[in-house]
Design a protein around this motif. Sequence first.
Motif, PDB file in Angstrom:
ATOM      1  N   ASN A 108       7.967   4.562  -0.453  1.00 47.12           N
ATOM      2  CA  ASN A 108       6.222   4.853  -1.193  1.00 47.12           C
ATOM      3  C   ASN A 108       5.309   3.106  -0.862  1.00 47.12           C
ATOM      4  N   THR A 128       0.360   4.261  11.942  1.00 46.64           N
ATOM      5  CA  THR A 128      -1.136   3.742  10.861  1.00 46.64           C
ATOM      6  C   THR A 128      -1.739   4.341  10.554  1.00 46.64           C
ATOM      7  N   ILE A 129      -2.223   3.678   9.399  1.00 49.73           N
ATOM      8  CA  ILE A 129      -2.934   4.079   7.351  1.00 49.73           C
ATOM      9  C   ILE A 129      -4.066   3.565   7.872  1.00 49.73           C
ATOM     10  N   ASN A 130      -5.278   4.425   7.926  1.00 49.68           N
ATOM     11  CA  ASN A 130      -6.530   3.667   7.306  1.00 49.68           C
ATOM     12  C   ASN A 130      -6.614   3.458   8.745  1.00 49.68           C
ATOM     13  N   ARG A 150       6.732   0.237   6.648  1.00 50.50           N
ATOM     14  CA  ARG A 150       7.517   0.731   5.333  1.00 50.50           C
ATOM     15  C   ARG A 150       8.515  -0.254   5.201  1.00 50.50           C
ATOM     16  N   TRP A 157       4.060   0.126   1.518  1.00 45.60           N
ATOM     17  CA  TRP A 157       3.776  -0.384   2.999  1.00 45.60           C
ATOM     18  C   TRP A 157       2.940  -1.689   3.135  1.00 45.60           C
ATOM     19  N   TYR A 162       1.200  -1.586   0.299  1.00 45.50           N
ATOM     20  CA  TYR A 162       0.180   0.749   0.150  1.00 45.50           C
ATOM     21  C   TYR A 162       0.473   1.048  -0.339  1.00 45.50           C
ATOM     22  N   LYS A 172       1.776   5.472   1.468  1.00 45.87           N
ATOM     23  CA  LYS A 172       1.467   6.115   2.071  1.00 45.87           C
ATOM     24  C   LYS A 172      -0.364   6.741   2.466  1.00 45.87           C
ATOM     25  N   ASP A 173      -0.484   6.667   1.503  1.00 45.75           N
ATOM     26  CA  ASP A 173      -1.888   6.887   1.711  1.00 45.75           C
ATOM     27  C   ASP A 173      -3.548   6.022   1.432  1.00 45.75           C
ATOM     28  N   GLY A 174      -2.378   4.599   1.792  1.00 45.71           N
ATOM     29  CA  GLY A 174      -3.625   4.022   2.191  1.00 45.71           C
ATOM     30  C   GLY A 174      -4.037   2.887   0.458  1.00 45.71           C
TER      31      GLY A 174
END
Length: 278
Positions: free
Chosen positions: A269, A257-259, A265, A271, A232, A234-236
């Motif tokens: 960019n 913690t993403i979404n 990571r 994850w 994913y 960094k913005d999910g």
Amino acid sequence: MKKFVKFMGITAATLLAVAPIAAPVLSTTSVSAATDVDGNFIQPDASYTDNGDGTYTLHGTLNGDIWSGGDKSHPTGNALPISLEGMKVDSEGIITLKAPTFDGYTYGSNDTYQLDLDGEGNVYLYSGFNYTPTNSTIAEQNKTLGVPYSTTITLTTDAITCDDTGLPNQVTGTRDFSELPAGSSWKVDRKMFMYGETYYRVGNNVWVDKRDGTEQAANPNVVTTKNQASLYTKDGKKVTNRALAANTPWYTDQSATINGEKMYRVATNEWVKASDIQ
């Protein structure tokens, strides 16, 4: 020429480099009797102290093998612990003791076992423990292939591998046993106790004896996938053109913690979810 087989795509090349662990220094007081036919040192099973009055106090814990229906079942990893700690005996040499009892198991070797005291403070198991489950429920539980265990083992010798039943794996179409080369490193996901020793699983139906290598300390900056893991941003947003293979280690430099989900990571960019790692 030996042929080495790769399992699950896990080879030394796919693992992150880890500093080697120094081999243990063997005591110069070890006696020559504690060697096998090839002259290799045999690790004592326990120890004892001389009380100076003709008695000896035993120390340590032994493992009891679990058998089912005459065939070796698969213990859950710890076997049956048999404590010698504080037990006092009055003879040096081979001694016979009454085997302990365990709820749900029957001892199968005339209710006794023997230990060999070598005169140098080392205890060796002269005759072992064989326990049979007394009901099918326990027998079925013991067929579980060990317990989850995460580590990396670096082989110090060419290691013959075995299958889930403890028998050596053969190279297909030959009479040769499958070996993994000394110096290679392998990711371990499970361990089990069978035939008196601890084995580590390094691939599907592939196990190595713990004594054939050294464990490497876990690297807190490395995460290992437990299944094929999606990536994913960094913005999910899910990365659609690639993923991480199962049971592979990856360097990580940060978590976030993403979404609403914890992620690590593994690239600039990219994850991976914490729920997808071991």
